[in-house]
Enzyme design. Structure first.
Site, PDB file in Angstrom:
ATOM      1  N   HIS A 150       2.561 -18.156   5.676  1.00  0.00           N
ATOM      2  CA  HIS A 150       3.540 -18.202   6.937  1.00  0.00           C
ATOM      3  C   HIS A 150       3.843 -16.284   6.868  1.00  0.00           C
ATOM      4  O   HIS A 150       4.145 -16.346   5.505  1.00  0.00           O
ATOM      5  CB  HIS A 150       4.816 -18.998   6.407  1.00  0.00           C
ATOM      6  N   LYS A 171      12.376 -11.788  10.672  1.00  0.00           N
ATOM      7  CA  LYS A 171      10.985 -11.306  10.525  1.00  0.00           C
ATOM      8  C   LYS A 171      10.319 -11.250  11.399  1.00  0.00           C
ATOM      9  O   LYS A 171       9.880 -10.134  12.366  1.00  0.00           O
ATOM     10  CB  LYS A 171      10.077 -12.152   9.786  1.00  0.00           C
ATOM     11  N   ASP A 189       4.217 -15.389  12.776  1.00  0.00           N
ATOM     12  CA  ASP A 189       4.963 -17.043  12.029  1.00  0.00           C
ATOM     13  C   ASP A 189       3.110 -17.163  11.186  1.00  0.00           C
ATOM     14  O   ASP A 189       3.021 -17.573  10.316  1.00  0.00           O
ATOM     15  CB  ASP A 189       4.891 -18.406  13.682  1.00  0.00           C
ATOM     16  N   ARG A 255      15.394   1.872  -6.795  1.00  0.00           N
ATOM     17  CA  ARG A 255      15.992   2.668  -6.034  1.00  0.00           C
ATOM     18  C   ARG A 255      15.039   3.875  -6.290  1.00  0.00           C
ATOM     19  O   ARG A 255      15.494   5.611  -5.187  1.00  0.00           O
ATOM     20  CB  ARG A 255      17.531   3.269  -6.382  1.00  0.00           C
TER      21      ARG A 255
END
Length: 329
Positions: A150, A171, A189, A255
């Site tokens: 998926h 998404k 999908d 970061r």
């Protein structure tokens, strides 16, 4: 269609000979069986050498046989009786098919042996080496180990980006925004992932849902119809996985970019990034930057390393760390 046979824990994929004929533009010379029912299961081919002299100890009968100028010239040096014996012995192994390259007329003895043992014979106009390369390349993809997962697969600046995350995280909406910005959709999908080599993964969409996207509140749309042919693509390699997740204020997100996280798909390591999602973040732009940054890293450049080096930090701090992330891919 390609199929598979499950032998315990091992799955063997197959492709019908009819698809190979169509892909390589092969012309049938002798075809005793329906090519749709004859299944190819080997990713390698045979170009007989020692086998023509009768050495068949390591012969793999699942491989397609290819014959060109060299094999034809060698067989021509035999007497007709010797040639018949050699070809009878070779074709008695019942390979799936024999392809004669360069539009060479198949020898009568070859056709006679093919009729005795029920082996299909085809002709091709391609040079022998080109024919072998095309055949191996095609069956490598068709018979490659595969899984369906998926997610959404898009091409961004030439990089194949596999978007994963919980249902409803955004998404498909992100994929639409990327398409509008000039990038291309491969699958939404369900993404079928194939391991086509020891280093390469290729993703595609199941044919019955290809180019369709589900958008909550709107429904199903056809990206090719709305955005044009330039907005879609059938297959693409997978260069990076991006996991979208809801922003968690208690979680420490990378970061600096010195953490080289990766995951494994079909035994191949793929870089993975975790991108937190919250209102106001332009995910399409972030993914574009991630794609370009991934390409830079593959070329040996890391912006975080350059920054820390310019700040005069200890060289040990500049070394990227690796961590494997196990996602439910």
């Amino acid at each position: 269609m390609s199929g598979y046979e499950n032998h315990g824990a091992q799955t063997t994929y197959t492709v019908p000979l009819s698809k190979v004929m169509k892909e390589l533009s092969l012309r049938p010379v002798y075809m005793p069986v329906d090519p749709e029912k004859l299944l190819i299961s080997s990713r390698e081919v045979n170009r007989p050498g020692l086998e023509l002299n009768g050495f068949l100890d390591y012969f793999d009968s699942h491989r397609i046989l290819i014959m060109g100028n060299t094999e034809t010239a060698f067989l021509s040096s035999f007497s007709p009786e010797e040639r018949q014996v050699s070809l009878n012995k070779l074709l008695s192994k019942k390979s799936p098919a024999v392809i004669v390259a360069r539009d060479i007329e198949p020898m009568p003895e070859l056709l006679e042996a093919a009729q005795i043992y029920g082996v299909s014979v085809f002709s091709s106009s391609e040079p022998t080496s080109d024919l072998m390369a095309a055949l191996v390349s095609y069956v490598n993809v068709e018979l490659a180990p595969r899984i369906t997962r998926h997610g959404v697969l898009v091409e961004v600046y030439g990089e194949g980006i596999f978007l994963v995350g919980d249902s409803g995280v955004g998404k498909s909406e992100t994929a639409i925004e990327l398409i509008k910005r000039g990038h291309r959709l491969i699958a939404d999908d369900a993404v079928e992932i194939r391991r086509v080599s020891a280093k390469s993964l290729v993703g595609t969409s199941p044919e019955n849902i290809r180019h369709f996207i589900e958008l909550r509140g709107i429904g199903i749309i056809n990206a090719r119809r709305i955005f044009g042919m330039g907005a879609v693509k059938v297959t693409e390699k997978i260069d990076m996985v991006i996991s979208l997740e809801q922003w968690d204020s208690s979680k420490n997100y990378d970061r600096m970019g010195l953490e080289n996280d990766y995951t494994e798909i079909l035994g191949i390591r793929v870089p993975i990034l975790t991108i937190p999602v919250k209102p106001g973040r332009n995910l399409a732009v972030i993914i574009e930057v991630a794609a370009m940054n991934n390409r830079q890293k593959k070329m040996g450049y890391n912006a975080a390393q350059e920054l820390l080096s310019s700040l005069g930090l200890d060289s040990k701090m500049l070394e990227p760390t690796e961590k494997k992330l196990d996602f439910d891919l």
